[in-house]
Design a protein around this motif. Structure first.
Motif, mmCIF file in Angstrom:
data_model
loop_
_atom_site.group_PDB
_atom_site.id
_atom_site.type_symbol
_atom_site.label_atom_id
_atom_site.label_comp_id
_atom_site.label_asym_id
_atom_site.label_seq_id
_atom_site.Cartn_x
_atom_site.Cartn_y
_atom_site.Cartn_z
ATOM 1 N N CYS A 195 4.471 -13.644 25.881
ATOM 2 C CA CYS A 195 4.934 -12.309 25.488
ATOM 3 C C CYS A 195 6.097 -12.418 24.514
ATOM 4 C CB CYS A 195 5.365 -11.509 26.723
ATOM 5 S SG CYS A 195 4.037 -10.994 27.808
ATOM 6 N N MET A 196 7.051 -13.279 24.825
ATOM 7 C CA MET A 196 8.201 -13.438 23.941
ATOM 8 C C MET A 196 7.801 -14.132 22.650
ATOM 9 S SD MET A 196 11.266 -12.896 23.127
ATOM 10 C CE MET A 196 12.119 -12.270 24.580
ATOM 11 N N LYS A 197 6.908 -15.097 22.701
ATOM 12 C CA LYS A 197 6.482 -15.790 21.484
ATOM 13 C C LYS A 197 5.840 -14.819 20.503
ATOM 14 C CE LYS A 197 5.816 -20.495 23.233
ATOM 15 N NZ LYS A 197 4.832 -21.576 23.503
ATOM 16 N N ARG A 198 5.026 -13.887 20.995
ATOM 17 C CA ARG A 198 4.402 -12.901 20.116
ATOM 18 C C ARG A 198 5.446 -11.963 19.522
ATOM 19 N NH1 ARG A 198 0.480 -9.704 23.292
ATOM 20 N NH2 ARG A 198 1.553 -10.486 25.134
ATOM 21 N N ARG A 199 6.409 -11.588 20.320
ATOM 22 C CA ARG A 199 7.474 -10.713 19.830
ATOM 23 C C ARG A 199 8.307 -11.423 18.767
ATOM 24 N NH1 ARG A 199 11.221 -7.577 24.096
ATOM 25 N NH2 ARG A 199 9.106 -7.200 24.845
ATOM 26 N N VAL A 200 8.653 -12.677 19.022
ATOM 27 C CA VAL A 200 9.454 -13.439 18.069
ATOM 28 C C VAL A 200 8.672 -13.678 16.779
ATOM 29 C CG1 VAL A 200 10.519 -15.692 17.649
ATOM 30 C CG2 VAL A 200 10.907 -14.507 19.822
ATOM 31 N N ALA A 201 7.355 -13.910 16.896
ATOM 32 C CA ALA A 201 6.543 -14.102 15.692
ATOM 33 C C ALA A 201 6.578 -12.864 14.806
ATOM 34 C CB ALA A 201 5.106 -14.429 16.090
ATOM 35 N N ALA A 202 6.537 -11.686 15.417
ATOM 36 C CA ALA A 202 6.618 -10.446 14.650
ATOM 37 C C ALA A 202 8.001 -10.288 14.020
ATOM 38 C CB ALA A 202 6.305 -9.253 15.554
ATOM 39 N N ASP A 203 9.050 -10.634 14.771
ATOM 40 C CA ASP A 203 10.414 -10.572 14.223
ATOM 41 C C ASP A 203 10.582 -11.528 13.055
ATOM 42 O OD1 ASP A 203 11.271 -8.646 16.034
ATOM 43 O OD2 ASP A 203 12.069 -10.115 17.458
ATOM 44 N N ALA A 204 10.029 -12.735 13.191
ATOM 45 C CA ALA A 204 10.145 -13.728 12.119
ATOM 46 C C ALA A 204 9.383 -13.274 10.882
ATOM 47 C CB ALA A 204 9.618 -15.085 12.609
ATOM 48 N N ASP A 205 8.220 -12.645 11.090
ATOM 49 C CA ASP A 205 7.455 -12.110 9.966
ATOM 50 C C ASP A 205 8.266 -11.057 9.222
ATOM 51 O OD1 ASP A 205 5.434 -9.572 9.264
ATOM 52 O OD2 ASP A 205 4.702 -11.514 8.563
#
Length: 233
Positions: A195-205
């Motif tokens: 869940c956090m990895k997907r959120r962080v991926a969106a933030d990094a994008d």
């Protein structure tokens, strides 16, 4: 909490991500330094004007909410907690206090459904996101932006920063009141590390590819979420 680790709850994730096909992840953009400088200036000008106008327009509401918080439970009206901002600078985020406790330590337990620490007024504030309104002052001060990655508590930055490779990319831009991850549906309670990895991926994008036009689209897509938000505890 997962795998016996730190409690990781913020507010339940929706069953399905909020559609945001027009803002799908982008390939890393090649932007000239001059264009980026202009974009930074435009973004900051918009932040100041939007936050200032909102504070003036919402002043009666802000005073009413402050009175309700202060008169219905003991403790400070505003909740202050350390968060990590742009380039790793620590600042104090502001919220209307919605709990009977004000935690800012090495371990922070977030609200869960039926949490007894949440006050009656606080429950309404959290459900409607009105507790976040004081962050307009964080935007004016330059600690936050209208749009950007949502800032986490320092304890969670330390925890996730050690196990999620892209986590530090979030700090290349100012944190925001709303962000790309939120309109994609990556918000709320963290049940698993994924869940956090997907959120962080969106933030990094977002951090790699933000633009003023994209910020306006994120703001437009955030408004409907506020009207139907049912997962805040």
């Amino acid at each position: 909490m997962f795998d016996g680790q730190m409690p990781l709850t913020t507010a339940a994730l929706p069953a399905q991500p909020v559609p945001a096909q027009s803002l799908a992840p982008l390939a890393p953009a090649r932007i000239s330094p001059l264009r980026r400088s202009v974009s930074n200036a435009l973004k900051r000008a918009f932040d100041v004007l939007a936050a200032g106008a909102a504070i003036v327009a919402l002043a009666p509401l802000l005073l009413l909410l402050a009175a309700l918080v202060g008169l219905t439970s003991s403790g400070p009206v505003l909740f202050r907690q350390r968060r990590t901002g742009k380039d790793g600078q620590v600042f104090h985020i502001l919220k209307f206090r919605s709990m009977t406790v004000v935690e800012d330590g090495a371990e922070i337990r977030h609200a869960v459904q039926g949490d007894k620490r949440v006050t009656p007024v606080g429950a309404v504030l959290r459900r409607t996101s009105l507790d976040e309104l004081p962050q307009l002052f964080n935007v004016l001060a330059g600690d936050m932006s209208i749009v950007g990655p949502r800032p986490h508590a320092l304890a969670h930055d330390t925890y996730y920063g050690a196990i999620v490779p892209q986590y530090a990319e979030r700090f290349s831009v100012r944190p925001g009141l709303t962000g790309f991850a939120q309109i994609q549906g990556f918000r709320g309670e963290i049940h698993t590390l994924d869940c956090m990895k997907r959120r962080v991926a969106a933030d990094a994008d977002y951090a790699r590819n933000w633009s003023f036009r994209r910020d306006l689209a994120i703001i437009a897509l955030t408004a409907p979420l506020l009207l139907k938000r049912t997962n805040a505890y």
